[in-house]
Every structure is written in structure tokens, then in C-alpha cells.
Design a protein around this motif. Structure first.
Motif, PDB file in Angstrom:
ATOM      1  N   PRO A 114      13.336 -14.539   4.705  1.00 36.95           N
ATOM      2  CA  PRO A 114      12.454 -14.436   5.870  1.00 36.95           C
ATOM      3  C   PRO A 114      11.100 -13.834   5.505  1.00 36.95           C
ATOM      4  O   PRO A 114      10.998 -13.030   4.579  1.00 36.95           O
ATOM      5  N   ALA A 115      10.081 -14.224   6.233  1.00 35.76           N
ATOM      6  CA  ALA A 115       8.717 -13.782   5.916  1.00 35.76           C
ATOM      7  C   ALA A 115       8.435 -12.409   6.511  1.00 35.76           C
ATOM      8  O   ALA A 115       7.592 -12.241   7.380  1.00 35.76           O
ATOM      9  N   HIS A 116       9.165 -11.400   6.053  1.00 33.78           N
ATOM     10  CA  HIS A 116       8.928 -10.045   6.526  1.00 33.78           C
ATOM     11  C   HIS A 116       7.584  -9.539   5.991  1.00 33.78           C
ATOM     12  O   HIS A 116       7.310  -9.657   4.796  1.00 33.78           O
ATOM     13  N   PRO A 117       6.770  -8.963   6.822  1.00 39.92           N
ATOM     14  CA  PRO A 117       5.521  -8.376   6.317  1.00 39.92           C
ATOM     15  C   PRO A 117       5.830  -7.118   5.515  1.00 39.92           C
ATOM     16  O   PRO A 117       6.664  -6.305   5.919  1.00 39.92           O
ATOM     17  N   GLY A 118       5.189  -6.957   4.389  1.00 39.75           N
ATOM     18  CA  GLY A 118       5.416  -5.789   3.547  1.00 39.75           C
ATOM     19  C   GLY A 118       4.122  -5.051   3.284  1.00 39.75           C
ATOM     20  O   GLY A 118       3.051  -5.474   3.710  1.00 39.75           O
ATOM     21  N   TRP A 119       4.215  -3.955   2.552  1.00 36.03           N
ATOM     22  CA  TRP A 119       3.028  -3.138   2.264  1.00 36.03           C
ATOM     23  C   TRP A 119       1.959  -3.944   1.540  1.00 36.03           C
ATOM     24  O   TRP A 119       0.766  -3.755   1.747  1.00 36.03           O
ATOM     25  N   LEU A 120       2.401  -4.899   0.683  1.00 34.98           N
ATOM     26  CA  LEU A 120       1.469  -5.610  -0.183  1.00 34.98           C
ATOM     27  C   LEU A 120       1.050  -6.970   0.363  1.00 34.98           C
ATOM     28  O   LEU A 120      -0.112  -7.363   0.221  1.00 34.98           O
ATOM     29  N   TYR A 121       1.942  -7.691   1.011  1.00 30.38           N
ATOM     30  CA  TYR A 121       1.617  -9.034   1.483  1.00 30.38           C
ATOM     31  C   TYR A 121       2.665  -9.488   2.496  1.00 30.38           C
ATOM     32  O   TYR A 121       3.731  -8.884   2.642  1.00 30.38           O
ATOM     33  N   ARG A 122       2.354 -10.566   3.170  1.00 32.42           N
ATOM     34  CA  ARG A 122       3.337 -11.235   4.026  1.00 32.42           C
ATOM     35  C   ARG A 122       3.907 -12.412   3.246  1.00 32.42           C
ATOM     36  O   ARG A 122       3.174 -13.290   2.789  1.00 32.42           O
ATOM     37  N   ALA A 123       5.220 -12.438   3.088  1.00 37.14           N
ATOM     38  CA  ALA A 123       5.883 -13.507   2.348  1.00 37.14           C
ATOM     39  C   ALA A 123       5.826 -14.822   3.134  1.00 37.14           C
ATOM     40  O   ALA A 123       5.667 -14.806   4.351  1.00 37.14           O
ATOM     41  N   PRO A 124       5.938 -15.969   2.463  1.00 42.77           N
ATOM     42  CA  PRO A 124       6.163 -16.101   1.024  1.00 42.77           C
ATOM     43  C   PRO A 124       4.882 -15.920   0.231  1.00 42.77           C
ATOM     44  O   PRO A 124       3.796 -16.198   0.721  1.00 42.77           O
ATOM     45  N   ILE A 125       5.037 -15.449  -0.981  1.00 45.88           N
ATOM     46  CA  ILE A 125       3.889 -15.201  -1.827  1.00 45.88           C
ATOM     47  C   ILE A 125       3.324 -16.529  -2.331  1.00 45.88           C
ATOM     48  O   ILE A 125       4.056 -17.499  -2.514  1.00 45.88           O
ATOM     49  N   LEU A 126       2.016 -16.561  -2.489  1.00 43.46           N
ATOM     50  CA  LEU A 126       1.414 -17.737  -3.104  1.00 43.46           C
ATOM     51  C   LEU A 126       1.813 -17.768  -4.573  1.00 43.46           C
ATOM     52  O   LEU A 126       2.073 -16.733  -5.185  1.00 43.46           O
ATOM     53  N   SER A 127       1.868 -18.900  -5.171  1.00 42.94           N
ATOM     54  CA  SER A 127       2.304 -19.014  -6.559  1.00 42.94           C
ATOM     55  C   SER A 127       1.227 -19.707  -7.397  1.00 42.94           C
ATOM     56  O   SER A 127       0.968 -20.899  -7.215  1.00 42.94           O
ATOM     57  N   PRO A 128       0.584 -18.969  -8.304  1.00 45.79           N
ATOM     58  CA  PRO A 128       0.752 -17.534  -8.525  1.00 45.79           C
ATOM     59  C   PRO A 128       0.049 -16.721  -7.450  1.00 45.79           C
ATOM     60  O   PRO A 128      -0.793 -17.256  -6.730  1.00 45.79           O
ATOM     61  N   GLY A 129       0.394 -15.456  -7.356  1.00 43.60           N
ATOM     62  CA  GLY A 129      -0.236 -14.609  -6.356  1.00 43.60           C
ATOM     63  C   GLY A 129      -1.733 -14.501  -6.579  1.00 43.60           C
ATOM     64  O   GLY A 129      -2.220 -14.615  -7.694  1.00 43.60           O
ATOM     65  N   VAL A 130      -2.477 -14.293  -5.511  1.00 45.44           N
ATOM     66  CA  VAL A 130      -3.920 -14.113  -5.616  1.00 45.44           C
ATOM     67  C   VAL A 130      -4.297 -12.800  -4.955  1.00 45.44           C
ATOM     68  O   VAL A 130      -3.637 -12.338  -4.027  1.00 45.44           O
ATOM     69  N   GLU A 131      -5.363 -12.196  -5.442  1.00 46.45           N
ATOM     70  CA  GLU A 131      -5.778 -10.892  -4.954  1.00 46.45           C
ATOM     71  C   GLU A 131      -5.945 -10.871  -3.436  1.00 46.45           C
ATOM     72  O   GLU A 131      -5.534  -9.929  -2.764  1.00 46.45           O
ATOM     73  N   GLY A 132      -6.536 -11.934  -2.890  1.00 44.25           N
ATOM     74  CA  GLY A 132      -6.815 -11.964  -1.460  1.00 44.25           C
ATOM     75  C   GLY A 132      -5.591 -11.902  -0.583  1.00 44.25           C
ATOM     76  O   GLY A 132      -5.690 -11.521   0.599  1.00 44.25           O
ATOM     77  N   GLN A 133      -4.404 -12.224  -1.127  1.00 48.21           N
ATOM     78  CA  GLN A 133      -3.208 -12.200  -0.298  1.00 48.21           C
ATOM     79  C   GLN A 133      -2.829 -10.779   0.102  1.00 48.21           C
ATOM     80  O   GLN A 133      -2.081 -10.574   1.060  1.00 48.21           O
TER      81      GLN A 133
END
Length: 235
Positions: free
Chosen positions: A79-98
């Protein structure tokens, strides 16, 4: 009157003296550079903890979710739980703006806070590494996804460790453990600061831990790292 030119021997002596001076100054410059980087890293990780504390105050004492096991790259059905760092799902690969989708962003609004200045982001970092050099202790949600939202901040000792600089071995694209933004203590601490890294406790106290000292602490159950409040061993 004709000017006397330098002889080859005199020139070589001058060059030798300059080389000696440079050799003496380089270590001092390196130490000064590392001191500045560690000072900035200390400020960054303290700001992360202060933002976490403020978030908890604004949300009935509940800590931000640590993004534990929410890397969409590895866990397609999480599930796309919001977290301290980002809201899932993460972009692949992750980007700073997320990181702007994370629950701490409204309190920080500065990408620089998320990165240690000594962290080399070149190469092939893990999905979340593009967003941050730091990880939140998975103890805040019981080291799994089942405890959502996270625990209340009052359940943790002020001396327990909440954030640390992630270990380099957990920053690869194939690592599903560190790459979500949360970590187990066994995932390790960076060695970029003279063999160790910065950690911050729930009371916002920042300290430097050498890798060896970190391993000693990571062996304690319960301890400052293994501090899940729902279990007697903290694991």
C-alpha cells in the motif's frame, strides 16, 4: 648592472621547499574539509529529528512512518503509505524531488538537509539513496509494514537512536533492505566520516559513532538501536 639569475640548484631547492610545505598543508586541509562536512551532516540529521518531533507534536504524538518495506520497485503490491521520506511507490530509480512527497518535507523544504555533503551520489545508488543519505530506525514501526501508523514518540527513550547515516553496502540497486528509507540496525552505518558516521537520538542529541562502536551497540538487544517498544528484546 646585469641581474643574477637563479641557478638550477637554487631553483630545485625552492621547488623542494614548496613541495614540503604543500605536503605539510594537505593533511591539515583534508582535516578541515572533513570537519566542515561533518558539521553540516550533524546539522542535517539534527534538523531531520527536529522535524520528526514537530510532526509528532502535530499528529497526536505519532511518529512519521519510516517507509519500511514500501519500495514499489521491489514490493509492487505494498500500500502507498506516506512515509517520512516519500509516498510509495518509489520511482525507479528514486529521484531527489520525490522527497517532496514525504511527510517531513513541509517542515524542511530543503533538499540539502537530506544529503550528507560527503556522500558520493555517483554510480548506481539504491532507489532511495538519490533522495537521502540517512535512514530512519525501523523500530518506529516495529520493523515491518504491519505497524502502520508508527508508534508514539513517547514510547521511546530519549537516548534511543532514530536516524543514522546509511551504510554504503545497503545503497546498491539490488538492496531492498536499506533502499526503502528505513533500516534495521544490522544494515550498517556509513564509514565516510573517518570510519564512522552521525546518528541522532529521539531527544535530538547528535553524536559521531565509529563503525566499531556502532557494531557494539547493534549487538545489544534491547539497546539504543534495537528499541522496538512492543518487544522485550527491542527487535
Amino acid at each position: 648592472m646585469a641581474r643574477r639569475a637563479f641557478t638550477l640548484i637554487e631553483l630545485l631547492i625552492v621547488i623542494g621547499i614548496i613541495a614540503v610545505l604543500v605536503a605539510l598543508l594537505l593533511p591539515a586541509m583534508s582535516i578541515a574539509r572533513e570537519s566542515a562536512r561533518r558539521a553540516q551532516c550533524t546539522s542535517n540529521i539534527r534538523q531531520l529529528m527536529q522535524a520528526t518531533t514537530t510532526y509528532a507534536t502535530d499528529n497526536g504524538g505519532i511518529l512519521p512512518f519510516p517507509n519500511s518495506k514500501t519500495v514499489g520497485f521491489f514490493n509492487k503490491d505494498v500500500p502507498a503509505h506516506p512515509g517520512w521520506l516519500y509516498r510509495a511507490p518509489i520511482l525507479s530509480p528514486g529521484v531527489e524531488g520525490q522527497a517532496e512527497t514525504g511527510t517531513l518535507w513541509p517542515y524542511l523544504q530543503n533538499h540539502g538537509v537530506y544529503h550528507c555533503p560527503a556522500d558520493d551520489l555517483t554510480g548506481a545508488p539504491g532507489p532511495a539513496h538519490a533522495m537521502t543519505s540517512y535512514v530512519m530506525n525501523g523500530a518506529t514501526c516495529g520493523y515491518g509494514l504491519s505497524f502502520f501508523p508508527a508508534f508514539k514518540i513517547t514510547r521511546f527513550s530519549g537516548n534511543s537512536i532514530c536516524f543514522w547515516e546509511s551504510g554504503e553496502g545497503e545503497q546498491s540497486a539490488s538492496s531492498a533492505t536499506w533502499a526503502d528509507g528505513a533500516a534495521y540496525p544490522t544494515d550498517g552505518l556509513t564509514s565516510r566520516h573517518a570510519g564512522g558516521g552521525c546518528v541522532v537520538s529521539f531527544d535530538t542529541h547528535v553524536e559521531y559513532l565509529h563503525g566499531g562502536d556502532y557494531l557494539v551497540e547493534a549487538a545489544r538487544t534491547p539497546g539504543r538501536l534495537w528499541c522496538d517498544p512492543a518487544t522485550p528484546t527491542g527487535t
